[in-house]
Design a protein around this motif. Structure first.
Motif, PDB file in Angstrom:
ATOM      1  N   ASN A 107     -19.765 -23.564 -19.697  1.00 25.97           N
ATOM      2  CA  ASN A 107     -18.639 -23.134 -20.542  1.00 25.97           C
ATOM      3  C   ASN A 107     -17.835 -24.338 -21.063  1.00 25.97           C
ATOM      4  N   ALA A 108     -17.677 -25.323 -20.165  1.00 28.23           N
ATOM      5  CA  ALA A 108     -16.932 -26.523 -20.574  1.00 28.23           C
ATOM      6  C   ALA A 108     -17.666 -27.254 -21.691  1.00 28.23           C
ATOM      7  N   ALA A 109     -18.970 -27.360 -21.525  1.00 30.81           N
ATOM      8  CA  ALA A 109     -19.758 -28.029 -22.573  1.00 30.81           C
ATOM      9  C   ALA A 109     -19.693 -27.251 -23.868  1.00 30.81           C
ATOM     10  N   SER A 110     -19.756 -25.927 -23.748  1.00 34.20           N
ATOM     11  CA  SER A 110     -19.686 -25.091 -24.954  1.00 34.20           C
ATOM     12  C   SER A 110     -18.322 -25.214 -25.613  1.00 34.20           C
ATOM     13  N   ALA A 111     -17.256 -25.311 -24.782  1.00 34.50           N
ATOM     14  CA  ALA A 111     -15.901 -25.447 -25.350  1.00 34.50           C
ATOM     15  C   ALA A 111     -15.760 -26.770 -26.080  1.00 34.50           C
ATOM     16  N   GLU A 112     -16.328 -27.822 -25.482  1.00 32.62           N
ATOM     17  CA  GLU A 112     -16.253 -29.122 -26.172  1.00 32.62           C
ATOM     18  C   GLU A 112     -17.000 -29.080 -27.501  1.00 32.62           C
ATOM     19  N   GLY A 113     -18.137 -28.425 -27.559  1.00 32.23           N
ATOM     20  CA  GLY A 113     -18.878 -28.317 -28.831  1.00 32.23           C
ATOM     21  C   GLY A 113     -18.103 -27.514 -29.864  1.00 32.23           C
ATOM     22  N   MET A 114     -17.466 -26.438 -29.394  1.00 33.46           N
ATOM     23  CA  MET A 114     -16.668 -25.608 -30.299  1.00 33.46           C
ATOM     24  C   MET A 114     -15.508 -26.414 -30.878  1.00 33.46           C
ATOM     25  N   GLU A 115     -14.855 -27.186 -30.001  1.00 36.59           N
ATOM     26  CA  GLU A 115     -13.717 -27.997 -30.455  1.00 36.59           C
ATOM     27  C   GLU A 115     -14.164 -29.027 -31.485  1.00 36.59           C
ATOM     28  N   GLU A 116     -15.348 -29.590 -31.226  1.00 37.32           N
ATOM     29  CA  GLU A 116     -15.859 -30.591 -32.166  1.00 37.32           C
ATOM     30  C   GLU A 116     -16.162 -29.955 -33.525  1.00 37.32           C
ATOM     31  N   ARG A 117     -16.733 -28.756 -33.484  1.00 38.56           N
ATOM     32  CA  ARG A 117     -17.033 -28.061 -34.744  1.00 38.56           C
ATOM     33  C   ARG A 117     -15.744 -27.703 -35.479  1.00 38.56           C
ATOM     34  N   LEU A 118     -14.734 -27.267 -34.706  1.00 35.25           N
ATOM     35  CA  LEU A 118     -13.461 -26.913 -35.327  1.00 35.25           C
ATOM     36  C   LEU A 118     -12.814 -28.144 -35.974  1.00 35.25           C
ATOM     37  N   ARG A 119     -12.904 -29.264 -35.257  1.00 30.64           N
ATOM     38  CA  ARG A 119     -12.345 -30.490 -35.836  1.00 30.64           C
ATOM     39  C   ARG A 119     -13.095 -30.881 -37.120  1.00 30.64           C
ATOM     40  N   ALA A 120     -14.413 -30.746 -37.101  1.00 28.52           N
ATOM     41  CA  ALA A 120     -15.201 -31.078 -38.293  1.00 28.52           C
ATOM     42  C   ALA A 120     -14.826 -30.165 -39.458  1.00 28.52           C
ATOM     43  N   GLN A 121     -14.690 -28.850 -39.148  1.00 25.23           N
ATOM     44  CA  GLN A 121     -14.284 -27.905 -40.189  1.00 25.23           C
ATOM     45  C   GLN A 121     -12.886 -28.225 -40.710  1.00 25.23           C
ATOM     46  N   LEU A 122     -12.006 -28.646 -39.751  1.00 19.75           N
ATOM     47  CA  LEU A 122     -10.644 -28.995 -40.157  1.00 19.75           C
ATOM     48  C   LEU A 122     -10.662 -30.207 -41.102  1.00 19.75           C
ATOM     49  N   ARG A 123     -11.487 -31.196 -40.741  1.00 17.19           N
ATOM     50  CA  ARG A 123     -11.580 -32.366 -41.624  1.00 17.19           C
ATOM     51  C   ARG A 123     -12.128 -31.973 -43.001  1.00 17.19           C
ATOM     52  N   THR A 124     -13.165 -31.127 -42.975  1.00 16.58           N
ATOM     53  CA  THR A 124     -13.753 -30.683 -44.253  1.00 16.58           C
ATOM     54  C   THR A 124     -12.737 -29.923 -45.085  1.00 16.58           C
ATOM     55  N   THR A 125     -12.009 -29.007 -44.384  1.00 16.14           N
ATOM     56  CA  THR A 125     -10.995 -28.219 -45.097  1.00 16.14           C
ATOM     57  C   THR A 125      -9.900 -29.116 -45.651  1.00 16.14           C
ATOM     58  N   THR A 126      -9.499 -30.104 -44.817  1.00 15.17           N
ATOM     59  CA  THR A 126      -8.460 -31.046 -45.267  1.00 15.17           C
ATOM     60  C   THR A 126      -8.934 -31.822 -46.494  1.00 15.17           C
ATOM     61  N   GLN A 127     -10.172 -32.291 -46.439  1.00 12.62           N
ATOM     62  CA  GLN A 127     -10.723 -33.025 -47.585  1.00 12.62           C
ATOM     63  C   GLN A 127     -10.788 -32.140 -48.831  1.00 12.62           C
ATOM     64  N   GLN A 128     -11.227 -30.888 -48.620  1.00 13.33           N
ATOM     65  CA  GLN A 128     -11.292 -29.975 -49.768  1.00 13.33           C
ATOM     66  C   GLN A 128      -9.900 -29.711 -50.329  1.00 13.33           C
ATOM     67  N   LEU A 129      -8.908 -29.558 -49.375  1.00 13.94           N
ATOM     68  CA  LEU A 129      -7.539 -29.330 -49.818  1.00 13.94           C
ATOM     69  C   LEU A 129      -7.026 -30.532 -50.610  1.00 13.94           C
ATOM     70  N   GLN A 130      -7.313 -31.730 -50.112  1.00 17.72           N
ATOM     71  CA  GLN A 130      -6.899 -32.935 -50.827  1.00 17.72           C
ATOM     72  C   GLN A 130      -7.574 -33.026 -52.203  1.00 17.72           C
ATOM     73  N   ALA A 131      -8.876 -32.663 -52.212  1.00 20.22           N
ATOM     74  CA  ALA A 131      -9.590 -32.686 -53.496  1.00 20.22           C
ATOM     75  C   ALA A 131      -8.984 -31.685 -54.467  1.00 20.22           C
ATOM     76  N   LEU A 132      -8.653 -30.478 -53.928  1.00 18.87           N
ATOM     77  CA  LEU A 132      -8.037 -29.471 -54.795  1.00 18.87           C
ATOM     78  C   LEU A 132      -6.677 -29.932 -55.304  1.00 18.87           C
ATOM     79  N   GLN A 133      -5.887 -30.551 -54.400  1.00 19.32           N
ATOM     80  CA  GLN A 133      -4.582 -31.058 -54.816  1.00 19.32           C
ATOM     81  C   GLN A 133      -4.727 -32.151 -55.882  1.00 19.32           C
ATOM     82  N   SER A 134      -5.741 -33.031 -55.663  1.00 18.88           N
ATOM     83  CA  SER A 134      -5.978 -34.089 -56.656  1.00 18.88           C
ATOM     84  C   SER A 134      -6.392 -33.499 -58.000  1.00 18.88           C
TER      85      SER A 134
END
Length: 217
Positions: A23-50
């Motif tokens: 479960n701990a390993a799965s939680a770490e993978g989930m967190e990593e995916r969420l962070r990656a999605q957050l970065r992608t979303t942030t980049q997309q948001l910045q691109a949209l703002q630009s």
């Protein structure tokens, strides 16, 4: 007995520990995916703002260009109206100039006609003056010829008068007495012939102005 009773417990603990680790390993993978999605979303948001900022800038630029184009259209419309007015004014001026030029040509033609008429009149007068001058020159030449003839006649008359005086000086009283005698025919004839000779000579010295031109020709 005790060893057997602890074996299932250990097995359960092991399974529970494995599940927790999984479960701990799965939680770490989930967190990593969420962070990656957050970065992608942030980049997309910045691109949209630009893109939104670029779109806003482009809209502002387009609005500025539209305003400039409208102002230019307004200016060109005013210049076109002014050009039309100037063109109409130039057409009017051209028509006035054409009419003035036609009037000037007509006046010049009339003036040329007057000048030609005056020239013809002056030419006729000049020809008349030239004819009169030629006639005067002819008359003057005739007068010169008459003067020369008159001078020659005067010289001849002077010579005849001189001869008469010389002949008169040679006549003495005896010659005069012979002429008066009734039977002195030869002496009378001699004196008559002498008088006739001098008379003819004097007649030749007579100058006739009417006959002078014919004599000159």
């Amino acid at each position: 007995m005790n060893t057997r009773s602890h074996t299932p417990l250990k097995l359960g603990l092991a399974l529970l520990l494995g599940a927790c680790i999984a479960n701990a390993a799965s939680a770490e993978g989930m967190e990593e995916r969420l962070r990656a999605q957050l970065r992608t979303t942030t980049q997309q948001l910045q691109a949209l703002q630009s893109e939104q900022a670029q779109a806003a800038a482009a809209r502002t630029a387009a609005e500025g260009q539209l305003a400039a184009a409208q102002a230019q259209i307004k200016q060109l419309t005013a210049e076109l109206a002014k050009a039309r007015g100037q063109a109409e004014q130039l057409v009017g001026q051209q028509e006035s100039l054409r009419n003035a030029a036609q009037a000037q040509v007509a006046a010049s033609t009339e003036q040329v006609g007057k000048f030609k008429q005056a020239y013809d009149e002056l030419l006729g007068r000049a020809r008349g003056i030239e004819s009169a001058r030629a006639q005067l020159a002819t008359d003057l030449a005739a007068r010169d010829e008459q003067v020369q003839q008159c001078t020659a006649k005067n010289q001849q008359m002077y010579q005849v008068a001189k001869d008469i005086l010389e002949a008169y000086e040679k006549i003495d009283v005896s010659d005069v007495m012979k002429i008066r005698q009734p039977f002195a025919g030869s002496a009378r004839v001699k004196f008559e012939e002498l008088a006739q000779t001098y008379g003819d000579a004097l007649y030749k010295t007579h100058f006739d102005a009417a006959m002078a031109p014919a004599a000159g020709q």
